[in-house]
Design a protein around this motif. Structure first.
Motif, PDB file in Angstrom:
ATOM      1  N   PRO A 123       1.037  -1.217   0.155  1.00 26.83           N
ATOM      2  CA  PRO A 123       0.133  -0.046   0.135  1.00 26.83           C
ATOM      3  C   PRO A 123       0.760   1.505   0.001  1.00 26.83           C
ATOM      4  CG  PRO A 123      -0.799  -1.570   1.517  1.00 26.83           C
ATOM      5  CD  PRO A 123       0.466  -2.267   1.137  1.00 26.83           C
ATOM      6  N   ARG A 124       2.281   1.166   0.185  1.00 29.81           N
ATOM      7  CA  ARG A 124       2.979   2.493   0.381  1.00 29.81           C
ATOM      8  C   ARG A 124       3.226   2.893  -1.212  1.00 29.81           C
ATOM      9  NH1 ARG A 124       6.831   3.176   4.899  1.00 29.81           N
ATOM     10  NH2 ARG A 124       6.068   1.746   6.289  1.00 29.81           N
ATOM     11  N   LEU A 125       3.389   1.925  -2.155  1.00 34.45           N
ATOM     12  CA  LEU A 125       3.627   2.336  -3.520  1.00 34.45           C
ATOM     13  C   LEU A 125       2.406   3.128  -4.062  1.00 34.45           C
ATOM     14  CD1 LEU A 125       5.361  -1.103  -4.664  1.00 34.45           C
ATOM     15  CD2 LEU A 125       6.298   0.909  -3.804  1.00 34.45           C
ATOM     16  N   PRO A 126       1.181   3.038  -4.130  1.00 35.09           N
ATOM     17  CA  PRO A 126       0.392   3.816  -5.134  1.00 35.09           C
ATOM     18  C   PRO A 126       0.725   5.203  -4.802  1.00 35.09           C
ATOM     19  CG  PRO A 126      -0.783   2.069  -3.989  1.00 35.09           C
ATOM     20  CD  PRO A 126       0.694   2.050  -3.298  1.00 35.09           C
ATOM     21  N   ASP A 127       1.070   5.775  -3.408  1.00 41.39           N
ATOM     22  CA  ASP A 127       1.201   7.168  -3.503  1.00 41.39           C
ATOM     23  C   ASP A 127       2.573   7.641  -4.102  1.00 41.39           C
ATOM     24  OD1 ASP A 127      -1.287   7.507  -2.105  1.00 41.39           O
ATOM     25  OD2 ASP A 127      -0.228   7.332  -0.073  1.00 41.39           O
ATOM     26  N   ARG A 128       3.419   6.652  -4.219  1.00 40.51           N
ATOM     27  CA  ARG A 128       4.596   6.956  -5.007  1.00 40.51           C
ATOM     28  C   ARG A 128       4.745   6.773  -6.687  1.00 40.51           C
ATOM     29  NH1 ARG A 128       8.042   9.879  -2.231  1.00 40.51           N
ATOM     30  NH2 ARG A 128       9.813   8.645  -1.589  1.00 40.51           N
ATOM     31  N   ALA A 129       3.718   6.404  -6.858  1.00 40.03           N
ATOM     32  CA  ALA A 129       3.526   5.805  -8.342  1.00 40.03           C
ATOM     33  C   ALA A 129       4.164   6.424  -9.504  1.00 40.03           C
ATOM     34  CB  ALA A 129       2.098   5.490  -8.740  1.00 40.03           C
ATOM     35  N   GLN A 130       4.170   7.877  -9.451  1.00 48.39           N
ATOM     36  CA  GLN A 130       5.166   8.418 -10.263  1.00 48.39           C
ATOM     37  C   GLN A 130       6.313   9.008  -9.959  1.00 48.39           C
ATOM     38  OE1 GLN A 130       3.602   8.724 -13.556  1.00 48.39           O
ATOM     39  NE2 GLN A 130       1.818   7.480 -12.486  1.00 48.39           N
ATOM     40  N   ASN A 131       6.722   8.549  -8.747  1.00 46.81           N
ATOM     41  CA  ASN A 131       8.259   8.995  -8.305  1.00 46.81           C
ATOM     42  C   ASN A 131       9.171   8.138  -9.043  1.00 46.81           C
ATOM     43  OD1 ASN A 131       6.436   9.721  -5.651  1.00 46.81           O
ATOM     44  ND2 ASN A 131       8.347  10.899  -5.604  1.00 46.81           N
ATOM     45  N   MET A 132      10.523   8.675  -9.365  1.00 42.57           N
ATOM     46  CA  MET A 132      11.316   7.802  -9.735  1.00 42.57           C
ATOM     47  C   MET A 132      11.706   7.014  -8.794  1.00 42.57           C
ATOM     48  SD  MET A 132      11.673   9.335 -13.121  1.00 42.57           S
ATOM     49  CE  MET A 132       9.978   9.453 -12.930  1.00 42.57           C
ATOM     50  N   GLY A 133      12.606   5.818  -9.171  1.00 46.61           N
ATOM     51  CA  GLY A 133      13.248   5.014  -8.571  1.00 46.61           C
ATOM     52  C   GLY A 133      14.075   5.555  -7.497  1.00 46.61           C
ATOM     53  N   ASN A 134      14.775   6.395  -7.982  1.00 47.21           N
ATOM     54  CA  ASN A 134      15.780   7.043  -6.996  1.00 47.21           C
ATOM     55  C   ASN A 134      15.366   7.689  -6.021  1.00 47.21           C
ATOM     56  OD1 ASN A 134      15.425   8.951  -8.537  1.00 47.21           O
ATOM     57  ND2 ASN A 134      17.669   9.092  -9.526  1.00 47.21           N
ATOM     58  N   GLN A 135      14.069   7.889  -5.882  1.00 44.31           N
ATOM     59  CA  GLN A 135      13.194   8.841  -5.088  1.00 44.31           C
ATOM     60  C   GLN A 135      12.667   8.143  -4.068  1.00 44.31           C
ATOM     61  OE1 GLN A 135      11.010  11.159  -7.911  1.00 44.31           O
ATOM     62  NE2 GLN A 135      12.113  12.754  -7.677  1.00 44.31           N
ATOM     63  N   LEU A 136      13.016   6.891  -3.866  1.00 44.70           N
ATOM     64  CA  LEU A 136      12.366   6.234  -2.850  1.00 44.70           C
ATOM     65  C   LEU A 136      13.146   5.793  -1.678  1.00 44.70           C
ATOM     66  CD1 LEU A 136      10.574   3.238  -5.328  1.00 44.70           C
ATOM     67  CD2 LEU A 136       9.630   5.686  -4.583  1.00 44.70           C
ATOM     68  N   SER A 137      12.739   5.417  -0.628  1.00 43.56           N
ATOM     69  CA  SER A 137      13.458   5.073   0.469  1.00 43.56           C
ATOM     70  C   SER A 137      14.055   3.655   0.297  1.00 43.56           C
ATOM     71  CB  SER A 137      12.467   4.724   1.701  1.00 43.56           C
ATOM     72  OG  SER A 137      11.558   3.900   1.725  1.00 43.56           O
ATOM     73  N   GLY A 138      14.726   2.943   0.960  1.00 47.05           N
ATOM     74  CA  GLY A 138      15.283   1.770   0.830  1.00 47.05           C
ATOM     75  C   GLY A 138      14.376   0.653   0.967  1.00 47.05           C
ATOM     76  N   GLY A 139      13.317   0.584   1.601  1.00 45.70           N
ATOM     77  CA  GLY A 139      12.304  -0.141   2.133  1.00 45.70           C
ATOM     78  C   GLY A 139      11.239  -0.024   0.850  1.00 45.70           C
ATOM     79  N   GLU A 140      10.974   1.043   0.399  1.00 41.99           N
ATOM     80  CA  GLU A 140      10.181   1.221  -1.097  1.00 41.99           C
ATOM     81  C   GLU A 140      10.813   0.685  -2.009  1.00 41.99           C
ATOM     82  OE1 GLU A 140       7.778   5.553   0.411  1.00 41.99           O
ATOM     83  OE2 GLU A 140       9.668   5.504  -0.708  1.00 41.99           O
ATOM     84  N   GLN A 141      12.082   0.758  -2.195  1.00 40.51           N
ATOM     85  CA  GLN A 141      12.643   0.263  -3.424  1.00 40.51           C
ATOM     86  C   GLN A 141      12.731  -1.317  -3.154  1.00 40.51           C
ATOM     87  OE1 GLN A 141      16.742   1.751  -3.672  1.00 40.51           O
ATOM     88  NE2 GLN A 141      16.270   3.940  -3.997  1.00 40.51           N
ATOM     89  N   GLN A 142      12.733  -1.767  -2.186  1.00 41.12           N
ATOM     90  CA  GLN A 142      12.531  -3.477  -1.799  1.00 41.12           C
ATOM     91  C   GLN A 142      11.339  -3.698  -2.306  1.00 41.12           C
ATOM     92  OE1 GLN A 142      15.013  -5.363  -1.963  1.00 41.12           O
ATOM     93  NE2 GLN A 142      14.619  -7.315  -0.893  1.00 41.12           N
ATOM     94  N   MET A 143      10.409  -3.097  -1.983  1.00 44.04           N
ATOM     95  CA  MET A 143       8.936  -3.279  -2.149  1.00 44.04           C
ATOM     96  C   MET A 143       8.906  -3.467  -3.678  1.00 44.04           C
ATOM     97  SD  MET A 143       6.957  -1.364   0.718  1.00 44.04           S
ATOM     98  CE  MET A 143       7.243  -1.693   2.375  1.00 44.04           C
ATOM     99  N   LEU A 144       9.306  -2.346  -4.373  1.00 45.64           N
ATOM    100  CA  LEU A 144       9.279  -2.193  -5.713  1.00 45.64           C
ATOM    101  C   LEU A 144       9.883  -3.304  -6.613  1.00 45.64           C
ATOM    102  CD1 LEU A 144       8.459  -0.482  -8.281  1.00 45.64           C
ATOM    103  CD2 LEU A 144      10.346   0.978  -8.019  1.00 45.64           C
TER     104      LEU A 144
END
Length: 233
Positions: A121-142
């Motif tokens: 559920p964290r990812l939809p709010d970040r849907a248009q963010n670039m990969g390098n704009q995510l936290s480490g945890g969000e990157q792992q989820m991605l």
């Protein structure tokens, strides 16, 4: 589903794997454990065709895949979440997820953007963010979501929670438990024995390129001597 028989792998003149045997059955969660530098990632790379094993057999779904190139292994039904995540930094979350999406094996309930967003559920709010704009945890989820979008029969995670905050680790473990309950076969490398023994079926410990112990979660969680000998710092 997956079986390794006496797999030997080397980098040039440096041999790393010395006859590794390993098996993952349909619907199982299996772990590959060991200290750093013992051959875990090399085993994963040998399975995926990222490095060619010198000898032995790697059998997936009845096919001998040791000589297959990596793209053919992936198309055959294995999805990798690599160590270090390796998401595309200059693509958005959505672009990362759809870049390699496929359903070549005709999964009747394929992974879609909506399913991945429901899982994380964290990812939809970040849907248009670039990969390098995510936290480490969000990157792992991605990275996990990207692998799932290929609709793999076997999901392989190399260092599933390395470097993540405790709360994020818990989210990843809950994700993997949910995937297991849906029937997803998983091979996972990680160091968190306590979390792994709560939901994994079987464990392999590798030491200097050889499997030195295998058993179920009950055996591993109660055998402190084995943990200290092969997994302790």
């Amino acid at each position: 589903m997956l079986e390794l028989k006496k797999v030997k792998t080397a980098y040039g003149q440096s041999q790393v794997l010395f006859g590794v045997d390993l098996q993952v059955n349909d619907g199982e969660v299996v772990t590959l454990l060991g200290r750093n530098g013992m051959g875990k990632t090399t085993t994963i790379h040998s399975i995926m065709g990222l490095v060619k094993a010198r000898s032995g057999e790697i059998i997936f779904e009845g096919n001998h895949v040791r000589e297959w190139p990596a793209y053919r292994v992936a198309r055959g039904g294995m999805g990798l979440v690599p160590e270090g995540r390796q998401i595309f930094p200059n693509l958005s979350v959505v672009e990362n997820l759809v870049a390699t999406a496929s359903n070549r094996l005709k999964n009747l309930n394929p992974w879609t953007l909506d399913r991945v967003f429901e899982l994380f559920p964290r990812l939809p709010d970040r849907a248009q963010n670039m990969g390098n704009q995510l936290s480490g945890g969000e990157q792992q989820m991605l990275a996990i979501g990207r692998a799932l979008m290929t609709n793999p029969k076997l999901l392989i995670l190399d260092e599933a929670t390395e470097g993540l905050a405790p709360l994020i680790r818990m989210e990843i473990w809950e994700c993997l438990k949910g995937l297991k309950s849906s029937g997803q076969s998983i091979l996972v490398v990680d160091k968190n024995i306590e979390a792994l023994t709560r939901f994994a079926d079987r464990h392999y410990i590798i030491e200097k390129g050889r499997v030195v112990w295998t058993g179920d979660s009950k055996l591993l969680s109660t055998n402190k001597e084995i943990q200290h000998r092969y997994l302790g710092v």
